[in-house]
Design a protein around this motif. Structure first.
Motif, PDB file in Angstrom:
ATOM      1  N   ASN A 106      -1.164   7.785  18.143  1.00  0.00           N
ATOM      2  CA  ASN A 106      -2.334   8.670  18.121  1.00  0.00           C
ATOM      3  C   ASN A 106      -3.048   8.760  19.461  1.00  0.00           C
ATOM      4  O   ASN A 106      -3.654   9.789  19.767  1.00  0.00           O
ATOM      5  N   ILE A 107      -2.988   7.706  20.240  1.00  0.00           N
ATOM      6  CA  ILE A 107      -3.642   7.713  21.565  1.00  0.00           C
ATOM      7  C   ILE A 107      -2.562   7.996  22.600  1.00  0.00           C
ATOM      8  O   ILE A 107      -1.884   7.087  23.089  1.00  0.00           O
ATOM      9  N   ARG A 108      -2.404   9.289  22.912  1.00  0.00           N
ATOM     10  CA  ARG A 108      -1.339   9.694  23.833  1.00  0.00           C
ATOM     11  C   ARG A 108      -1.877  10.538  24.979  1.00  0.00           C
ATOM     12  O   ARG A 108      -1.146  11.298  25.598  1.00  0.00           O
ATOM     13  N   GLN A 160       3.643   4.114  29.752  1.00  0.00           N
ATOM     14  CA  GLN A 160       3.559   3.338  28.521  1.00  0.00           C
ATOM     15  C   GLN A 160       3.703   4.227  27.293  1.00  0.00           C
ATOM     16  O   GLN A 160       4.310   3.828  26.303  1.00  0.00           O
ATOM     17  N   ILE A 161       3.137   5.418  27.366  1.00  0.00           N
ATOM     18  CA  ILE A 161       3.243   6.361  26.234  1.00  0.00           C
ATOM     19  C   ILE A 161       4.689   6.795  26.056  1.00  0.00           C
ATOM     20  O   ILE A 161       5.170   6.977  24.924  1.00  0.00           O
ATOM     21  N   ARG A 162       5.414   6.957  27.164  1.00  0.00           N
ATOM     22  CA  ARG A 162       6.818   7.363  27.108  1.00  0.00           C
ATOM     23  C   ARG A 162       7.676   6.326  26.360  1.00  0.00           C
ATOM     24  O   ARG A 162       8.678   6.677  25.748  1.00  0.00           O
ATOM     25  N   ARG A 163       7.279   5.078  26.397  1.00  0.00           N
ATOM     26  CA  ARG A 163       8.032   4.050  25.686  1.00  0.00           C
ATOM     27  C   ARG A 163       7.892   4.203  24.178  1.00  0.00           C
ATOM     28  O   ARG A 163       8.795   3.872  23.422  1.00  0.00           O
ATOM     29  N   VAL A 164       6.721   4.721  23.774  1.00  0.00           N
ATOM     30  CA  VAL A 164       6.484   4.946  22.343  1.00  0.00           C
ATOM     31  C   VAL A 164       7.031   6.309  21.912  1.00  0.00           C
ATOM     32  O   VAL A 164       7.623   6.447  20.837  1.00  0.00           O
ATOM     33  N   ALA A 165       6.823   7.325  22.762  1.00  0.00           N
ATOM     34  CA  ALA A 165       7.277   8.701  22.470  1.00  0.00           C
ATOM     35  C   ALA A 165       8.152   9.177  23.627  1.00  0.00           C
ATOM     36  O   ALA A 165       7.633   9.786  24.574  1.00  0.00           O
ATOM     37  N   PRO A 166       9.437   8.899  23.598  1.00  0.00           N
ATOM     38  CA  PRO A 166      10.318   9.219  24.736  1.00  0.00           C
ATOM     39  C   PRO A 166      10.386  10.705  25.070  1.00  0.00           C
ATOM     40  O   PRO A 166      10.684  11.061  26.206  1.00  0.00           O
ATOM     41  N   ARG A 167      10.097  11.566  24.102  1.00  0.00           N
ATOM     42  CA  ARG A 167      10.189  13.012  24.335  1.00  0.00           C
ATOM     43  C   ARG A 167       8.865  13.621  24.775  1.00  0.00           C
ATOM     44  O   ARG A 167       8.736  14.845  24.853  1.00  0.00           O
TER      45      ARG A 167
END
Length: 258
Positions: A215-217, A165-172
């Motif tokens: 922020n929550i990663r 799910q975090i990858r969808r927000v921050a692909p890198r």
């Protein structure tokens, strides 16, 4: 009374006349000369012996004297001076000031036998210890440095789901150490007393929020901000409508016959 004597060369008194050393320094030199080899000028009496010979109780004073004698090039350090080994000096003799060529004294500094590196390697090889074999001390140090991660299968599964799910927000976003993530989720459950279903709900809300999604990663950040996130999630939910109150006239109307 001993018949031993020390020879103090003229160059020592020349430095004394020039003001480069003091009478105290000359006394320390004489004590060194008393223990020195007459031909090579090599000696290693130790601070305690120098203190007994000169009557100087403070070892720091003797150390300052050796520094002054070294600066005047009347003595030089050529070995020792580590752990419990006495410093090896070469002092000025009648042949002139000393050279700094290092030597290994034939007499050991103490009764303890000093083993060479080759002897230690041979000894270790006989015990089945090679250069690549870590010693017990190294193994204990490695175990202390290696963190002990504990987690359930559900913690690991959720850790991987979080990362997707975090990858969808921050692909890198770089792949984390999932063992550490799962351990943090376990702590959130066991130590902080959070319900697993509630943890997922709070994270899903934070991941969908425009501000908190960046922020929550990580589970550690989720754990740190959990109380605030939970409170904001509850506040963002629409209020449950209360049942409409019936007034007294309305009750009378309902009771009235049709």
């Amino acid at each position: 009374m001993s018949n031993r004597f020390a020879i103090v060369p003229e160059c020592v008194f020349d430095e004394l006349d020039a003001g480069n050393i003091t009478a105290r320094d000359v006394a320390v030199f004489a004590a060194l000369a008393l223990h020195a080899d007459a031909g090579t000028g090599v000696c290693y009496p130790g601070m305690e012996a120098l203190s007994n010979r000169t009557g100087i109780a403070d070892v720091r004073t003797i150390y300052r004297a050796t520094k002054a004698l070294t600066a005047a090039k009347l003595i030089c350090k050529i070995g020792g001076g580590f752990r419990d080994r006495a410093t090896v000096f070469r002092i000025a003799t009648k042949n002139g000031k000393p050279s700094q060529e290092r030597v290994t004294p034939e007499t050991p500094f103490s009764e303890e036998r000093v083993t060479s590196h080759a002897e230690r390697v041979t000894s270790h090889a006989g015990k089945g210890v090679t250069r690549d074999t870590p010693t017990d001390q190294e193994q204990t140090k490695e175990q202390k440095q290696r963190p002990a991660y504990k987690y359930a299968d559900a913690d690991m599964k959720f850790a991987k789901a979080m990362f997707e799910q975090i990858r969808r927000v921050a692909p890198r976003e770089k792949s984390p150490k999932f063992e550490a993530w799962a351990n943090e989720l376990r702590l959130l459950r066991e130590r902080d007393g959070r319900d697993p279903k509630e943890i997922k709900t709070v994270f899903n809300w934070a991941n969908a929020d425009d501000f908190w999604c960046t922020n929550i990663r990580s589970p550690s950040k989720l754990r740190e901000k959990y109380s605030a996130l939970h409170a904001k999630m509850i506040a963002a939910q629409p209020a449950t409508p209360r049942p409409q109150e019936i007034t007294q006239p309305q009750r009378r109307q309902r009771r009235a016959p049709a």
